[in-house]
Structures are given as C-alpha cells and as structure tokens.
Design an enzyme around this catalytic site. Structure first.
Site, mmCIF file in Angstrom:
data_model
loop_
_atom_site.group_PDB
_atom_site.id
_atom_site.type_symbol
_atom_site.label_atom_id
_atom_site.label_comp_id
_atom_site.label_asym_id
_atom_site.label_seq_id
_atom_site.Cartn_x
_atom_site.Cartn_y
_atom_site.Cartn_z
ATOM 1 N N PHE A 130 0.853 -1.188 0.000
ATOM 2 C CA PHE A 130 0.000 0.000 0.000
ATOM 3 C C PHE A 130 0.897 1.249 0.000
ATOM 4 C CE2 PHE A 130 -2.865 3.194 1.745
ATOM 5 C CZ PHE A 130 -4.005 2.950 0.996
ATOM 6 N N ASP A 199 0.930 -4.532 8.828
ATOM 7 C CA ASP A 199 -0.206 -3.650 8.538
ATOM 8 C C ASP A 199 -1.428 -4.550 8.339
ATOM 9 O OD1 ASP A 199 -2.139 -1.969 7.443
ATOM 10 O OD2 ASP A 199 -0.653 -0.725 6.410
ATOM 11 N N TYR A 224 -11.666 2.492 9.491
ATOM 12 C CA TYR A 224 -12.835 2.801 8.647
ATOM 13 C C TYR A 224 -13.158 1.735 7.607
ATOM 14 C CZ TYR A 224 -8.939 4.696 5.866
ATOM 15 O OH TYR A 224 -7.750 4.855 5.210
ATOM 16 N N LYS A 225 -12.375 0.651 7.583
ATOM 17 C CA LYS A 225 -12.654 -0.417 6.611
ATOM 18 C C LYS A 225 -13.618 -1.425 7.252
ATOM 19 C CE LYS A 225 -8.539 0.623 4.006
ATOM 20 N NZ LYS A 225 -7.079 0.570 4.018
ATOM 21 N N ARG A 371 -11.912 -4.274 -8.254
ATOM 22 C CA ARG A 371 -11.799 -4.887 -6.936
ATOM 23 C C ARG A 371 -13.174 -4.965 -6.280
ATOM 24 N NH1 ARG A 371 -8.474 -2.202 -1.932
ATOM 25 N NH2 ARG A 371 -10.144 -0.683 -2.172
HETATM 26 C C1 LIG Z 1 -6.355 1.714 3.897
HETATM 27 C C2 LIG Z 1 -4.930 1.445 4.220
HETATM 28 C C3 LIG Z 1 -4.168 2.384 4.907
HETATM 29 C C4 LIG Z 1 -4.781 3.704 5.253
HETATM 30 O O1 LIG Z 1 -3.945 4.614 5.830
HETATM 31 P P1 LIG Z 1 -4.567 5.959 6.418
HETATM 32 O O2 LIG Z 1 -3.416 6.683 6.958
HETATM 33 O O3 LIG Z 1 -5.551 5.569 7.477
HETATM 34 O O4 LIG Z 1 -5.239 6.690 5.313
HETATM 35 C C5 LIG Z 1 -2.867 2.051 5.233
HETATM 36 N N1 LIG Z 1 -2.335 0.860 4.880
HETATM 37 C C6 LIG Z 1 -3.054 -0.061 4.197
HETATM 38 C C7 LIG Z 1 -2.454 -1.370 3.836
HETATM 39 C C8 LIG Z 1 -4.369 0.211 3.836
HETATM 40 O O5 LIG Z 1 -5.071 -0.671 3.141
#
Ligand SMILES: *Cc1c(COP(=O)(O)O)cnc(C)c1O
Length: 412
Positions: A130, A199, A224-225, A371
């Site tokens: 990510f 993560d 938020y997911k 996706r």
């Molecule tokens: C959604 C996501 C994030 C989000 O990071 P934010 O700082 O909360 O915007 C980070 N890492 C991964 C792997 C994600 O899927």
C-alpha cells in the site's frame, strides 16, 4: 439451479443474516466496497449525537474524566477502544490503542523500531505494498534515518540480512487480497535479528489474526474499513508488551506523557501502550469507531471470516454459472486470500463505472484492476448473485463502452 436459487438456500442457512439489519444500506445498492469504507452501523448516529449533545454540550470539559468522577470517559477512550480491538487481532487488551491515522502510526512504529536496532537502517518491504506504507519509509529515509529496501515476495527471505532493522508488510494485500504467511515471515525476520511490523488494514474484522501467537513486534490497522468506524476514523496500533518499556516513539506529544496533567517541562513517556498517543484524542471519531468495533466484536471474527470465504467462493461459482470469464488476480484458493476478489481487465475502470450506474459499488485500482470486497457483516448471498448477474450483463452488452464511463474522478 440458478445463482439466485442457490443464494436463497445459502441465505436461509446463514447464521449472520440477521446482522444486515444492524446497518444502514441504501435501497437498491449492492455494496462491494466495505473493504475501503465500511457501511454505517444503525447505532452510530445516535451514539455520536449523544457524545455531541450530552457529553460535549452538557458535560463540557468535565466529560474528559471517567464516569467515577462524573465524566464521560473521553480520556480513556483510546485505550478502551484499543482493548476492544485487541481480541480481533490476537493481542492482549493493554497492547492495542486507537489513535491517529494508519499512516501516522506507521511513522511512529517504524521510527521506534529503528531506535531499537542501532546500527541497522534498512526497512524491508515489498514493491506494490500500500503506497502510504512505502511513503512513510521514504519520509524517514529523507531524514537520513532509514534506508528503504523493496524485495518481491519470493525474494523477501533472501533480503533479510543483518542490515535490516524492520520488516514491514501488509497481511492482506490491498489490491489482490493475497495473504502473507505471518508465522513464517515473523520467525524468519526474528532469526535475522529484525523486528516485524504488520499492517492489518485489510485483515482486521475480516480475517483472523493472532499477533501474540505469531510473535509480532508491532502492528497497525485501519478503523474505517471492516471495523466500520466511519470516514477518517482513528486507526489502531499494537506493540507487544515485551517492547513497552523500550518504546521510543518520536512524536512525543503530551497525551503520551506519563502524567499529561502534571504539565511538566520535560517529556516522560507513559509506561504502557498510551505512550503511542501524541495529541488530544479525536473524541467524536472515537465515538463512531467504538460502535463499529463493538458490533464487529459481537459478530466475531471467526464467523465473519467463514462467511467472507463463502461469499467470495459463491461469487466465483456464479461467474462460472453465468459464463463470465475474467482474469482473477486474487489467489484462487480461498484460504490464501482476504475478503475480496480482484479481476484484471484493460477496461476495468469503465466496467466499474457501469456497475456503479447499476447500483453495484465496487472499486477500481490503477491501472487495470476491478476490486470487489465482500464485507461479511452485512452482505447477503442474494447480493452476490445479483452483483454477478449485473457484471455478466455489463460485459455481455458492452454497456461499459458508453462515454460517460470513461472519465475518471479524483477518488476511484
Ligand atoms: C487503507 C490502508 C491504509 C490507510 O492509511 P490511512 O493513513 O488511514 O489513510 C494504510 N495501509 C493499508 C495497507 C491500507 O489498506
């Protein structure tokens, strides 16, 4: 049997079918993007309104204190919610805290890991992780504190040499859903003298994780997911208890102080996980997050995972039944992926837009990935059958070729 008939049988036997009613979902929408922004729990608006109207409006600053002192427990909310997230990721209650964004938590923990491995500067990750994970390493590299090293999955073990301070990986890949073997990689990294930061943004609330059993050092994840905490919800961070005493996180703000209200001139970090706090906790965001976490914890991650696997398997079965042939980029074996299916198609963006126009909300990931997320808490098998049929119709009719589906918005 048609996909719709099969779906009726599955829904009738689904132990989680009643939970759909605990969420607000708009009429006529099939929501396959709960892996990006979880749906709204029905209890959230009232909970947030209570915090705004009673605790803020009525309690004012008194609400920071615990209920024992006539307050609303704002000061402890970050730890309290962290302790509720902990069992979802196999952590002890005092090892998790809800705070900041995932990105900021990554920064704090990467820097903390570097200071625990003097003489080593390499942060090892994989290309295609990510973006924020890679960018946060880059930021520390620009400060001269870290060296970013990326290795493809097959080469990770070989890249773990004596320069590596930290292995930073995302458990369930955001684009493909492919899972890493947390046990094996954590063990190998430790054997090489490195620490490990997982993560869990695409795992928490969908895929069981056991941080303590794995022996993980650090973890971060998203609110938020699958946790349904709302847009921009606070994230969470995990630090194994054995590292609490030596945790040197660089954002030494007053909320992470051992005694914030002593107003001392000098920083002394809190002894436990609270040291990860920096500034004042976002109370409204935490209030919404707590509702989502309570609901996901009530359903239980084991049941959520079982259903998510069944949903994605059923979607693939529907595609076969409807004679749809797409290039699956997620692992075909359900045990090897998270709660999503991704397909590669040169026109993935336009297909995604045509689906959205039909009320099927998935998303597109550059350059060519469609996706589809299967958030198990609120999707039915009937949703899956209907989504598969819409996809089949979009492809067969070629309606994705309409010009209005070509233009890209800022958020895809
Ligand atoms: C959604 C996501 C994030 C989000 O990071 P934010 O700082 O909360 O915007 C980070 N890492 C991964 C792997 C994600 O899927």
């Amino acid at each position: 049997m048609t996909p719709e008939q099969r779906a009726r049988e599955f829904d009738a036997a689904d132990p989680l079918s009643g939970y759909r009613d605990r969420f607000t979902l708009p009429e006529g929408i099939i929501y396959l993007d709960g892996n990006s922004l979880g749906a709204l729990p029905k209890a959230t608006p009232a909970a947030v309104a209570r915090v705004v109207e009673q605790e803020w409006g009525g309690g004012l600053i008194r609400s920071w204190n615990s209920p024992d002192f006539g307050g609303a427990g704002w000061f402890d909310a970050a730890s309290r919610i962290g302790s509720k997230i902990a069992p979802l990721v196999g952590a002890a209650p005092h090892e998790v805290i809800a705070c900041d964004s995932t990105s900021v938590n990554l920064f704090k923990l990467i820097a903390a890991a570097l200071s625990m491995r003097p003489g080593r500067k390499v942060i090892l990750s994989e290309p295609g992780n990510f973006p924020t994970d890679l960018y946060m390493i880059e930021g520390l590299e620009r400060q001269g504190l870290a060296t970013r090293r990326l290795a493809e999955r097959e080469g990770l073990v070989r890249a773990l040499d004596s320069d590596v301070a930290l292995l930073l990986l995302t458990h369930a890949h955001y684009k493909t859903g492919e899972l890493h073997d947390m046990v094996a990689l954590t063990r190998t990294a430790h054997e090489a003298g490195a620490l490990v930061l997982w993560d869990l943004s695409h795992s928490t609330g969908a895929v069981p994780v056991d941080l303590n059993a794995v022996g993980a050092d650090f973890a971060v994840g998203c609110g938020y997911k699958y946790l349904c905490g709302g847009p921009g919800a606070p994230a969470f961070a995990y630090v194994a208890e054995r590292h609490h005493a030596n945790l040197a996180q660089p954002l030494t703000g007053w909320f992470g102080h051992a005694a914030p209200f002593a107003f001392s001139d000098d920083y002394e970090g809190a002894p436990g996980i609270e040291r990860l706090l920096c500034g004042t906790s976002p109370v409204l965001g935490l209030a919404a997050l707590e509702v989502g976490v309570d609901l996901i914890a009530e359903i239980g991650v084991g049941r959520l995972y079982a259903k998510s696997q069944a949903l994605s398997e059923f979607f693939l079965e529907c595609l076969v039944a409807l004679d749809v042939h797409l290039d699956l980029v997620s692992p075909p074996e359900s045990g090897a992926r998270g709660s999503q299916l991704s397909f590669r198609h040169p026109q993935a963006y336009a297909i995604c837009q045509a689906l959205i126009a039909r009320g099927v909300i998935g998303d597109f990931r550059d350059p060519d990935v469609l996706r589809l997320g299967f958030a198990p808490a609120y999707l039915s098998f009937a949703d899956i059958a209907a989504a598969a049929r819409h996809l089949a119709e979009v492809l067969a009719s070629g309606e994705w070729q309409r010009v209005e589906f070509e233009t890209r918005a800022a958020v895809t």
